[in-house]
Motif scaffolding. Sequence first.
Motif, short mmCIF file in Angstrom:
data_model
loop_
_atom_site.label_atom_id
_atom_site.label_comp_id
_atom_site.label_asym_id
_atom_site.label_seq_id
_atom_site.Cartn_x
_atom_site.Cartn_y
_atom_site.Cartn_z
N ARG A 107 -14.01 7.38 59.48
CA ARG A 107 -14.63 6.43 60.41
C ARG A 107 -13.77 5.19 60.55
NH1 ARG A 107 -19.96 5.29 57.34
NH2 ARG A 107 -20.37 3.92 59.12
N PRO A 108 -13.90 4.44 61.65
CA PRO A 108 -13.17 3.18 61.79
C PRO A 108 -13.56 2.22 60.66
CG PRO A 108 -14.10 3.86 63.90
CD PRO A 108 -14.69 4.76 62.86
N TRP A 109 -12.57 1.50 60.15
CA TRP A 109 -12.85 0.62 59.01
C TRP A 109 -13.87 -0.45 59.34
CZ3 TRP A 109 -12.03 -4.59 59.23
CH2 TRP A 109 -11.14 -5.08 60.20
N SER A 110 -13.84 -0.96 60.57
CA SER A 110 -14.79 -2.00 60.95
C SER A 110 -16.22 -1.47 60.97
CB SER A 110 -14.42 -2.60 62.30
OG SER A 110 -14.37 -1.59 63.30
N GLU A 111 -16.38 -0.20 61.30
CA GLU A 111 -17.70 0.42 61.31
C GLU A 111 -18.24 0.57 59.89
OE1 GLU A 111 -19.26 4.89 62.17
OE2 GLU A 111 -18.19 3.93 63.85
N VAL A 112 -17.38 1.02 58.99
CA VAL A 112 -17.79 1.15 57.58
C VAL A 112 -18.13 -0.22 57.01
CG1 VAL A 112 -17.02 1.85 55.27
CG2 VAL A 112 -16.38 3.22 57.27
N LEU A 113 -17.30 -1.20 57.29
CA LEU A 113 -17.57 -2.55 56.79
C LEU A 113 -18.88 -3.09 57.35
CD1 LEU A 113 -16.35 -4.98 55.17
CD2 LEU A 113 -15.45 -5.78 57.36
N GLY A 114 -19.11 -2.89 58.64
CA GLY A 114 -20.35 -3.39 59.24
C GLY A 114 -21.59 -2.75 58.65
N GLN A 115 -21.49 -1.51 58.20
CA GLN A 115 -22.62 -0.84 57.57
C GLN A 115 -22.86 -1.35 56.17
OE1 GLN A 115 -22.02 3.32 56.59
NE2 GLN A 115 -24.20 3.75 56.78
N TRP A 116 -21.78 -1.54 55.41
CA TRP A 116 -21.91 -1.87 53.99
C TRP A 116 -21.98 -3.35 53.70
CZ3 TRP A 116 -23.19 0.87 49.85
CH2 TRP A 116 -23.29 2.26 50.03
N SER A 225 -28.19 -21.69 64.59
CA SER A 225 -27.95 -20.46 65.33
C SER A 225 -26.68 -19.79 64.81
CB SER A 225 -27.79 -20.74 66.83
OG SER A 225 -26.63 -21.52 67.06
N ALA A 226 -26.52 -18.52 65.15
CA ALA A 226 -25.33 -17.78 64.71
C ALA A 226 -24.06 -18.42 65.25
CB ALA A 226 -25.43 -16.33 65.16
N GLU A 227 -24.12 -18.98 66.45
CA GLU A 227 -22.93 -19.59 67.05
C GLU A 227 -22.39 -20.74 66.21
OE1 GLU A 227 -25.70 -18.75 68.67
OE2 GLU A 227 -24.79 -17.01 69.70
N GLU A 228 -23.23 -21.37 65.41
CA GLU A 228 -22.80 -22.49 64.58
C GLU A 228 -22.13 -22.04 63.28
OE1 GLU A 228 -25.87 -25.23 63.68
OE2 GLU A 228 -26.46 -25.56 65.78
N VAL A 229 -22.28 -20.77 62.93
CA VAL A 229 -21.85 -20.31 61.61
C VAL A 229 -20.35 -20.49 61.38
CG1 VAL A 229 -21.61 -18.28 60.11
CG2 VAL A 229 -23.80 -18.79 61.21
N PRO A 230 -19.46 -20.10 62.31
CA PRO A 230 -18.02 -20.26 62.00
C PRO A 230 -17.64 -21.68 61.63
CG PRO A 230 -18.30 -18.82 63.89
CD PRO A 230 -19.66 -19.39 63.59
N LEU A 269 -15.92 -12.65 58.96
CA LEU A 269 -16.94 -12.93 59.98
C LEU A 269 -16.59 -12.37 61.36
CD1 LEU A 269 -19.63 -14.54 59.62
CD2 LEU A 269 -18.52 -16.40 60.85
N PRO A 270 -15.36 -12.55 61.87
CA PRO A 270 -15.08 -12.10 63.24
C PRO A 270 -15.25 -10.61 63.49
CG PRO A 270 -13.40 -13.65 62.50
CD PRO A 270 -14.22 -13.29 61.30
N VAL A 271 -15.20 -9.79 62.45
CA VAL A 271 -15.34 -8.34 62.66
C VAL A 271 -16.76 -7.86 62.38
CG1 VAL A 271 -12.91 -7.93 62.16
CG2 VAL A 271 -14.58 -7.75 60.31
N LEU A 272 -17.66 -8.78 62.03
CA LEU A 272 -19.04 -8.41 61.75
C LEU A 272 -19.91 -8.57 62.99
CD1 LEU A 272 -19.62 -10.24 58.33
CD2 LEU A 272 -19.14 -7.80 58.68
N PRO A 273 -20.97 -7.78 63.13
CA PRO A 273 -21.93 -8.02 64.20
C PRO A 273 -22.52 -9.42 64.07
CG PRO A 273 -22.32 -5.89 63.15
CD PRO A 273 -21.31 -6.60 62.31
N THR A 274 -22.79 -10.06 65.19
CA THR A 274 -23.27 -11.45 65.18
C THR A 274 -24.55 -11.61 64.37
OG1 THR A 274 -22.32 -11.70 67.40
CG2 THR A 274 -23.82 -13.42 66.66
N GLU A 275 -25.38 -10.59 64.35
CA GLU A 275 -26.64 -10.71 63.61
C GLU A 275 -26.42 -10.81 62.11
OE1 GLU A 275 -26.25 -6.25 64.77
OE2 GLU A 275 -25.89 -8.22 65.69
N GLN A 276 -25.22 -10.52 61.64
CA GLN A 276 -24.93 -10.65 60.21
C GLN A 276 -24.35 -12.02 59.85
OE1 GLN A 276 -22.64 -7.35 58.65
NE2 GLN A 276 -23.85 -5.83 59.75
#
Length: 363
Positions: A107-116, A225-230, A269-276
């Motif tokens: 699987r793509p590494w970003s997908e595995v990371l996003g799951q785990w 908000s999530a937009e403030e997180v970075p 952070l940049p490779v994670l879904p925003t909800e995380q």
Amino acid sequence: MAVMTCGSMVEALPAAYERLHAYGPEFGGDEEGNHGMTNHGPMAVEVMVRRGLDIDVDGWLDRYVRRLAGLPGTSRAIQPDDWGAALGQARRLPDWAAYFRHELTGRPWSEVLGQWWPRLLPGIVAGSTHGVIRVGHAVRTLRGTAGAPARQTLDELAHGLAFWAARYRRLAGTVAPAGTRTPGQVLSAVTRIEDQSGFIAHRLDRLERSPGWTANLRALEPVASAEEVPARLESLVDSAARAYLGLGHGSPVLLVHAATAPNAVRHVLPVLPTEQWLPSFAAAWAAVVAVVATYAPPRPAPCAEIVRRHPELTREDALQRAAEHGDEHVLKFADTAVESYDRTGDPELLAATRYVGELIDRP
């Protein structure tokens, strides 16, 4: 001193990763593998290569690997429908590494990371926060790779995730920020645990029972908000790196991680879904407070005096002196503090890179 290009990283890092993957993520410790030292080799060489530091990586590794322990063999496979039972099981580390290598092959590494990532995030203090830090350095390599990543780089992410899973340690009593203070204001006033003896596992047990634990976490101004997180994560990293000037003498090695752990989250952070993003910030904040509360001294050092000892230091000087020092913690802290300096222009952050080199012995 030039930062290495993506092509240079692709060429230089896989061989170092290949060599280091013969060893486990810890060495020393008791018969159960507890209370050992962390293998910082993969994280340190990532900094050396990405920064293009004037250092002989192979020679550094020749010296470093002599202290490491070999990676044990696997025992039984991690089952996809029963992975929770293996979390925090140190003896299952080789099994976790095999599991993640398999996952990252298919699987793509970003997908595995996003799951785990959300599964492992509550255990962010795993291995004194080295699980998330090792993952963060691997992700930086993957993000800087053009085209298909090298097998060894994917294996490095597998080893980082495996260490995090095998050393998973959930902190009880965590609460969301709900106060009005900035990270710097809270960190200067974090309530320390009374008994700071023993290994980090023992200190964290005491921390969870201490009355100041939740109050420290709650004191920070919440993220709306999530937009403030970075931006808020950057502020947290900057504050923690600057705080080392006053606190580092309490535990020079462990307090480095108050800055490097949230910086690892920042780079993932940049490779994670925003909800995380919001849970990631909350976990990073809890990790910083936990390290400070369990290792910071009762009285800060005179920061102004420390800064005066290191006038007119440049970012290039800071990185080169870290390379000349050669200690893995000094290298990682300098990398983080220079990033903070690049954002803020605050010379105290460069002084902190010299101070960490004074407090930690040369290898």
